[in-house]
Scaffold this active site. Structure first.
Site, PDB file in Angstrom:
ATOM      1  N   HIS A  19       6.824 -18.636  30.702  1.00 19.02           N
ATOM      2  CA  HIS A  19       6.495 -18.459  32.269  1.00 19.02           C
ATOM      3  C   HIS A  19       5.595 -17.460  32.456  1.00 19.02           C
ATOM      4  O   HIS A  19       5.354 -17.405  33.710  1.00 19.02           O
ATOM      5  CB  HIS A  19       7.903 -18.043  32.705  1.00 19.02           C
ATOM      6  CG  HIS A  19       8.306 -16.497  32.047  1.00 19.02           C
ATOM      7  ND1 HIS A  19       8.783 -16.197  30.951  1.00 19.02           N
ATOM      8  CD2 HIS A  19       8.308 -15.569  32.954  1.00 19.02           C
ATOM      9  CE1 HIS A  19       8.912 -14.811  31.204  1.00 19.02           C
ATOM     10  NE2 HIS A  19       8.701 -14.515  32.233  1.00 19.02           N
TER      11      HIS A  19
HETATM   12  C1  UD1 Z   1       9.129 -12.095  36.990  1.00 17.60           C
HETATM   13  C2  UD1 Z   1       8.430 -10.885  36.558  1.00 17.60           C
HETATM   14  C3  UD1 Z   1       8.179 -10.971  35.130  1.00 17.60           C
HETATM   15  C4  UD1 Z   1       9.468 -11.357  34.286  1.00 17.60           C
HETATM   16  C5  UD1 Z   1      10.279 -12.632  35.152  1.00 17.60           C
HETATM   17  C6  UD1 Z   1      11.393 -13.006  34.386  1.00 17.60           C
HETATM   18  C7  UD1 Z   1       7.086 -10.031  38.108  1.00 17.60           C
HETATM   19  C8  UD1 Z   1       5.607  -9.507  38.659  1.00 17.60           C
HETATM   20  N1  UD1 Z   1       7.103 -10.878  37.192  1.00 17.60           N
HETATM   21  O1  UD1 Z   1       8.096 -13.127  37.047  1.00 17.60           O
HETATM   22  O2  UD1 Z   1       7.679  -9.875  34.656  1.00 17.60           O
HETATM   23  O3  UD1 Z   1       9.157 -11.753  33.076  1.00 17.60           O
HETATM   24  O4  UD1 Z   1      10.293 -12.269  36.475  1.00 17.60           O
HETATM   25  O5  UD1 Z   1      12.018 -13.956  34.829  1.00 17.60           O
HETATM   26  O6  UD1 Z   1       7.796  -9.317  38.909  1.00 17.60           O
HETATM   27  N2  UD1 Z   1      11.544 -19.047  41.389  1.00 17.60           N
HETATM   28  C9  UD1 Z   1      12.729 -19.686  41.866  1.00 17.60           C
HETATM   29  N3  UD1 Z   1      13.804 -19.033  41.806  1.00 17.60           N
HETATM   30  C10 UD1 Z   1      13.984 -17.731  41.589  1.00 17.60           C
HETATM   31  C11 UD1 Z   1      13.048 -16.958  41.228  1.00 17.60           C
HETATM   32  C12 UD1 Z   1      11.856 -17.508  41.137  1.00 17.60           C
HETATM   33  O7  UD1 Z   1      12.429 -20.778  41.989  1.00 17.60           O
HETATM   34  O8  UD1 Z   1      15.220 -17.368  41.556  1.00 17.60           O
HETATM   35  C13 UD1 Z   1      10.137 -19.279  41.301  1.00 17.60           C
HETATM   36  C14 UD1 Z   1       9.358 -19.126  42.670  1.00 17.60           C
HETATM   37  O9  UD1 Z   1       8.594 -20.494  42.666  1.00 17.60           O
HETATM   38  C15 UD1 Z   1       8.695 -18.083  42.416  1.00 17.60           C
HETATM   39  C16 UD1 Z   1       8.169 -18.202  41.069  1.00 17.60           C
HETATM   40  O10 UD1 Z   1       9.440 -18.587  40.456  1.00 17.60           O
HETATM   41  O11 UD1 Z   1       7.244 -18.098  43.353  1.00 17.60           O
HETATM   42  C17 UD1 Z   1       7.956 -16.929  40.654  1.00 17.60           C
HETATM   43  O12 UD1 Z   1       8.816 -15.893  40.662  1.00 17.60           O
HETATM   44  P1  UD1 Z   1       8.384 -14.385  40.679  1.00 17.60           P
HETATM   45  O13 UD1 Z   1       9.748 -13.418  41.171  1.00 17.60           O
HETATM   46  O14 UD1 Z   1       7.128 -13.944  41.665  1.00 17.60           O
HETATM   47  O15 UD1 Z   1       8.070 -13.677  39.210  1.00 17.60           O
HETATM   48  P2  UD1 Z   1       8.618 -14.343  37.979  1.00 17.60           P
HETATM   49  O16 UD1 Z   1       7.467 -15.466  37.357  1.00 17.60           O
HETATM   50  O17 UD1 Z   1       9.930 -14.960  37.972  1.00 17.60           O
END
Ligand code: UD1
Length: 370
Positions: free
Chosen positions: A203
């Protein structure tokens, strides 16, 4: 005034559970602020249920967005929250956007911050997590360090030594506390997993955000699947790119939805090897004795390489490294994959002993009484 825990993303939940328990045992007044950075039931709720975390006192519902948009929403929401609750201290976890946002807001309001998992460094500022952890440590009154080299990293950045406390790893507290629940046979049946498999999670933005990079990664994952069945629970980030590149259109690839904590670690425990770009999983495989191939150019957790079962690999090195691990050759990440137990104790980094939570609680309560 309460101690306020700020939790936002999946790995935060796993680290907070033992700290909340230990503070409760000392009679501390606590509140939990969920930022809503992770909001899917499979990314959040299931962890609260399985880990016995208290229902959040509030969920700020910030959700997803670009770094600026998400961080801005976090700052605004957390400032209101801290102003209303007047915390005695704010505890932040790990290196996600919720972590730095909470530390920044608390510091500006002159509320002391305790950072759990301080001092880790990849020295790779292209990773958002490295930015988050460096800045969070600068803002923290208490830097609660999981791995001994972290103390030196903090000192090198001018953090006064009195702020750094080497307390061990609360993520491992959670792992050891739940060891009896990681039933590999049950999880195999529940998710129709093959008898022998490699488990993968991917991821990181650097691996999955660019469609061409994601496609190259998928080709190498297919190469892994040619050696052994590949089970891959897919994080929402990167899902579209990995599937567009045909991840599941290859024999032996089993794409799953994100798993809850118990099923996930049970699946890790039963894996012949793990392929990942996660941070926490490098630590969990070290304790479980499962060979781990980390598809990253660097790691903020080098102790998992020196003490544990972890090895860093490039895309090109992945398939040969998995082959070696499966053959259990000497020099492989760890061919033997012993059961957690005596052998696991030899591999265990210092203070990854299941008692980090109580040590953290003690440091915090002492600080608040001074
Ligand atoms: C975040 C952390 C990362 C960690 C990861 C664990 C930051 C910068 N990064 O990354 O260090 O390893 O969490 O999981 O904080 N999304 C969903 N549902 C959710 C959450 C996210 O669909 O419940 C999707 C959305 O499209 C979103 C993308 O995942 O834009 C990324 O989510 P985001 O919270 O920005 O960061 P992660 O990649 O999850």
């Amino acid at each position: 005034a309460p101690i306020v825990h700020v939790l936002g993303a999946r790995p935060n939940f796993v680290k907070a559970a033992p700290v909340i328990d230990a503070l409760r045992a000392l009679g501390a007044e606590q509140a939990v602020v969920h930022t809503g950075q992770h909001y899917d039931a499979r990314m959040s709720e299931v962890f609260f249920d399985e880990l016995g975390l208290p229902e959040p006192d509030v969920n700020l519902g910030v959700g997803s967005g670009g770094h600026a948009e998400q961080t801005a929403a976090l700052l605004v929401g957390l400032e209101k929250e801290f102003t209303g609750r007047s915390p005695a201290l704010v505890i932040v976890y790990g290196d996600v956007n919720s972590t730095i946002a909470a530390a920044l807001v608390a510091a500006k309001l002159q509320i002391p911050v305790a950072h759990v998992e301080a001092g880790l460094r990849s020295f790779d500022m292209s990773m958002p997590e490295e930015v988050n952890r460096r800045l969070t440590d600068q803002l923290s009154a208490l830097c609660l360090v999981t791995s001994p080299e972290g103390v030196g990293h903090l000192a090198a950045e001018g953090v006064p030594v009195a702020r750094a406390h080497f307390v061990g790893n609360p993520m491992i507290d959670t792992l050891l506390a739940n060891l009896g629940k990681f039933d590999t046979d049950r999880v195999r049946e529940a998710h129709a997993l093959p008898g022998r498999y490699v488990l993968a999670t991917m991821h990181r933005p650097a691996n999955v955000d660019d469609p061409e990079t994601a496609a190259a990664l998928v080709r190498h994952l297919h190469g892994v699947a040619d050696l052994a069945d590949l089970v891959i629970p897919v994080h929402p980030r990167g899902r579209a790119n990995l599937l567009a590149a045909g991840l599941d259109e290859h024999d032996g690839v089993h794409v799953l939805e994100p798993l809850g904590y118990i099923d996930f670690i049970a699946a890790v425990r039963g894996a012949a090897a793990v392929v990942t770009d996660s941070g926490g999983l490098q630590e969990e495989t070290t304790i479980l004795g499962v060979p781990c191939l980390t598809v990253r150019p660097n790691t903020e957790r080098p102790i998992t390489v020196t003490h544990g079962t972890n090895r860093l690999v490039t895309f090109e090195e992945l398939v040969p490294a998995v082959r070696k691990s499966l053959e259990g050759e000497p020099g492989s990440a760890n061919g033997s994959a012993p059961e957690p137990g005596r052998a696991a104790a030899d591999r265990r980094p210092p203070l990854w002993d299941g008692h980090a939570g109580p040590r953290i609680a003690e440091v915090i309560m002492r600080y608040l009484s001074e």
